[in-house]
Design a protein around this motif. Structure first.
Motif, PDB file in Angstrom:
ATOM      1  N   GLY A   1     -23.884 -71.858 -26.042  1.00 46.05           N
ATOM      2  CA  GLY A   1     -23.214 -71.403 -24.818  1.00 46.05           C
ATOM      3  C   GLY A   1     -22.514 -70.068 -25.017  1.00 46.05           C
ATOM      4  N   TYR A   2     -21.742 -69.937 -26.094  1.00 45.95           N
ATOM      5  CA  TYR A   2     -21.041 -68.673 -26.349  1.00 45.95           C
ATOM      6  C   TYR A   2     -22.025 -67.552 -26.665  1.00 45.95           C
ATOM      7  CZ  TYR A   2     -16.386 -70.682 -26.082  1.00 45.95           C
ATOM      8  OH  TYR A   2     -15.228 -71.275 -25.633  1.00 45.95           O
ATOM      9  N   THR A   3     -23.138 -67.875 -27.341  1.00 42.83           N
ATOM     10  CA  THR A   3     -24.147 -66.833 -27.617  1.00 42.83           C
ATOM     11  C   THR A   3     -24.756 -66.325 -26.319  1.00 42.83           C
ATOM     12  OG1 THR A   3     -24.676 -67.876 -29.742  1.00 42.83           O
ATOM     13  CG2 THR A   3     -26.300 -66.352 -28.835  1.00 42.83           C
ATOM     14  N   GLU A   4     -25.054 -67.229 -25.409  1.00 47.11           N
ATOM     15  CA  GLU A   4     -25.619 -66.809 -24.117  1.00 47.11           C
ATOM     16  C   GLU A   4     -24.618 -65.970 -23.321  1.00 47.11           C
ATOM     17  OE1 GLU A   4     -27.868 -68.812 -20.252  1.00 47.11           O
ATOM     18  OE2 GLU A   4     -27.167 -70.079 -21.904  1.00 47.11           O
ATOM     19  N   LEU A   5     -23.339 -66.348 -23.390  1.00 53.23           N
ATOM     20  CA  LEU A   5     -22.301 -65.588 -22.689  1.00 53.23           C
ATOM     21  C   LEU A   5     -22.181 -64.182 -23.259  1.00 53.23           C
ATOM     22  CD1 LEU A   5     -20.005 -65.513 -20.620  1.00 53.23           C
ATOM     23  CD2 LEU A   5     -18.483 -66.475 -22.364  1.00 53.23           C
ATOM     24  N   CYS A   6     -22.193 -64.082 -24.602  1.00 55.02           N
ATOM     25  CA  CYS A   6     -22.128 -62.752 -25.234  1.00 55.02           C
ATOM     26  C   CYS A   6     -23.340 -61.910 -24.879  1.00 55.02           C
ATOM     27  CB  CYS A   6     -22.021 -62.905 -26.752  1.00 55.02           C
ATOM     28  SG  CYS A   6     -20.451 -63.582 -27.314  1.00 55.02           S
TER      29      CYS A   6
ATOM     30  N   ASP B   1     -23.107 -54.382 -20.304  1.00 61.45           N
ATOM     31  CA  ASP B   1     -22.589 -53.139 -20.891  1.00 61.45           C
ATOM     32  C   ASP B   1     -23.694 -52.187 -21.310  1.00 61.45           C
ATOM     33  OD1 ASP B   1     -20.049 -54.066 -20.548  1.00 61.45           O
ATOM     34  OD2 ASP B   1     -19.801 -54.776 -22.620  1.00 61.45           O
ATOM     35  N   GLY B   2     -24.969 -52.585 -21.080  1.00 58.54           N
ATOM     36  CA  GLY B   2     -26.091 -51.719 -21.424  1.00 58.54           C
ATOM     37  C   GLY B   2     -26.480 -51.768 -22.880  1.00 58.54           C
ATOM     38  N   GLN B   3     -26.030 -52.756 -23.612  1.00 60.53           N
ATOM     39  CA  GLN B   3     -26.398 -52.869 -25.031  1.00 60.53           C
ATOM     40  C   GLN B   3     -27.566 -53.849 -25.174  1.00 60.53           C
ATOM     41  OE1 GLN B   3     -23.048 -53.159 -27.775  1.00 60.53           O
ATOM     42  NE2 GLN B   3     -21.612 -52.811 -26.050  1.00 60.53           N
TER      43      GLN B   3
ATOM     44  N   ILE C   1     -28.844 -55.221 -28.826  1.00 62.05           N
ATOM     45  CA  ILE C   1     -28.086 -56.339 -29.405  1.00 62.05           C
ATOM     46  C   ILE C   1     -28.345 -57.616 -28.610  1.00 62.05           C
ATOM     47  CG2 ILE C   1     -25.777 -57.184 -29.964  1.00 62.05           C
ATOM     48  CD1 ILE C   1     -24.902 -54.298 -30.323  1.00 62.05           C
ATOM     49  N   ALA C   2     -28.527 -57.474 -27.273  1.00 58.44           N
ATOM     50  CA  ALA C   2     -28.806 -58.634 -26.435  1.00 58.44           C
ATOM     51  C   ALA C   2     -30.135 -59.290 -26.835  1.00 58.44           C
ATOM     52  CB  ALA C   2     -28.829 -58.224 -24.970  1.00 58.44           C
ATOM     53  N   GLU C   3     -31.129 -58.464 -27.227  1.00 59.76           N
ATOM     54  CA  GLU C   3     -32.410 -59.027 -27.672  1.00 59.76           C
ATOM     55  C   GLU C   3     -32.247 -59.829 -28.968  1.00 59.76           C
ATOM     56  OE1 GLU C   3     -35.161 -55.862 -28.014  1.00 59.76           O
ATOM     57  OE2 GLU C   3     -35.276 -55.480 -25.833  1.00 59.76           O
ATOM     58  N   ASP C   4     -31.355 -59.321 -29.841  1.00 59.08           N
ATOM     59  CA  ASP C   4     -31.101 -60.080 -31.071  1.00 59.08           C
ATOM     60  C   ASP C   4     -30.484 -61.433 -30.747  1.00 59.08           C
ATOM     61  OD1 ASP C   4     -32.107 -58.050 -32.616  1.00 59.08           O
ATOM     62  OD2 ASP C   4     -30.139 -57.098 -32.948  1.00 59.08           O
ATOM     63  N   LEU C   5     -29.574 -61.437 -29.776  1.00 59.11           N
ATOM     64  CA  LEU C   5     -28.959 -62.699 -29.382  1.00 59.11           C
ATOM     65  C   LEU C   5     -29.967 -63.634 -28.714  1.00 59.11           C
ATOM     66  CD1 LEU C   5     -25.463 -61.537 -28.111  1.00 59.11           C
ATOM     67  CD2 LEU C   5     -26.035 -62.626 -30.276  1.00 59.11           C
ATOM     68  N   ASP C   6     -30.969 -63.060 -28.029  1.00 65.47           N
ATOM     69  CA  ASP C   6     -32.030 -63.895 -27.460  1.00 65.47           C
ATOM     70  C   ASP C   6     -32.748 -64.685 -28.556  1.00 65.47           C
ATOM     71  OD1 ASP C   6     -31.721 -63.438 -24.780  1.00 65.47           O
ATOM     72  OD2 ASP C   6     -33.003 -61.649 -24.762  1.00 65.47           O
TER      73      ASP C   6
END
Length: 314
Positions: free
Chosen positions: A256-261, A268-270, A273-278
């Motif tokens: 849940g927190y990973t999806e929120l981040c 924020d246009g990052q 990093i969002a792909e890494d979290l995916d």
């Protein structure tokens, strides 16, 4: 032996009517009491059986069940009972000496199917003898059997008779046995011995009791191991079933927190990093699915299975 009274009837432990037919073959008295359906040998109620299949079908399963060694000794023990009286009859009624009395007795019992008894050698000083019995009922009965146990009935008789005749314990050793109908016989060497049927039976039973005790201990140890393994498996299943929520809760929090981040970083246009979290989310969801399957299996083993009706793509 039963005695005749003045009416010609046979007296004994039970009332027996007058004899309707009687014959004597080699001193063996064979009589019939027709109205009672009784058949008497030497005044003793008797019966005739087919050796094979009738008698064989009664004895063969018993021999297989108890084992040939115990079966042989048990038969020999029963057969030896009363042989001292037979010996006395041999040297009084049948003859005035044992060798002649033994052969006369052999002719008498041979007339009812016990076989032809021969005494090719006897040394009354050394207490040794050789006895051959041809066409005895035990050999004829087992002739077609795949497994045979010899002639323990004859062996018991010889052990008892010669022990009484020689005045010391003797053993009859089966040295030859032939089931060929053209030359069917069993031969015994008889000599003094410390062996007796009773001591042999006691020794065999002691061995069997020890084997049974060892087998009981082995089975009991296997049962204890099985029970311990079963209890350990039940404890494992109960533990996993109870821990289902505890295992899923931290995983759900992490996902849940990973999806929120990830969503915040996308805003924020990052995107990198969002792909890494995916990828972190994908791996976490895969781990959650594996944990769910393991926990579902533990619930099945613990007897807590829930059934759900759902549409399925065939």
């Amino acid at each position: 032996m039963m005695q005749r009274d003045e009416t010609g009837a046979l007296s004994g432990p039970r009332p027996i009517g007058p004899v309707t037919h009687q014959s004597v073959v080699d001193q063996m008295v064979i009589a019939h009491v027709g109205d009672q359906g009784l058949y008497l040998l030497m005044g003793i109620p008797s019966a005739s059986f087919w050796l094979d299949p009738s008698l064989n079908r009664m004895l063969a399963p018993l021999a297989d069940e108890v084992g040939f060694d115990l079966f042989r000794l048990s038969i020999a023990s029963s057969s030896a009972m009363g042989t001292e009286r037979d010996y006395q009859a041999m040297v009084t009624e049948f003859a005035d000496n044992f060798p002649d009395g033994f052969l006369a007795w052999g002719r008498a019992v041979g007339s009812i199917g016990w076989g032809r008894f021969e005494l090719p050698a006897i040394d009354e000083q050394a207490h040794t003898a050789r006895v051959v019995v041809r066409n005895t009922w035990e050999l004829e009965m087992q002739r077609h059997n795949e497994r045979r146990w010899g002639c323990p009935f004859i062996q018991g008789k010889l052990i008892g008779l010669f022990s009484a005749a020689f005045g010391e314990p003797c053993w009859a050793t089966e040295v030859e046995i032939h089931y060929d109908p053209d030359d069917q016989y069993v031969a015994y060497e008889i000599a003094p011995s410390t062996r007796t049927i009773d001591t042999e039976l006691a020794a065999l039973r002691a061995v069997q009791h020890r084997r049974l005790a060892e087998e009981h201990l082995r089975v009991e140890a296997m049962r204890l191991e099985r029970d311990q393994a079963q209890r350990a498996n039940e404890a494992k299943s109960a533990f996993l079933a109870a821990m289902s929520h505890e295992l899923r809760t931290p995983l759900n929090a992490i996902l849940g927190y990973t999806e929120l981040c990830r969503d915040l970083l996308i805003d924020d246009g990052q995107d990198a990093i969002a792909e890494d979290l995916d990828r972190v989310l994908e791996a976490g969801n895969h781990l959650l699915d594996l944990v769910s399957q393991v926990l579902e299996m533990s619930r099945v083993e613990a007897g807590e299975l829930d059934l759900r009706i759902e549409p399925v793509a065939l």
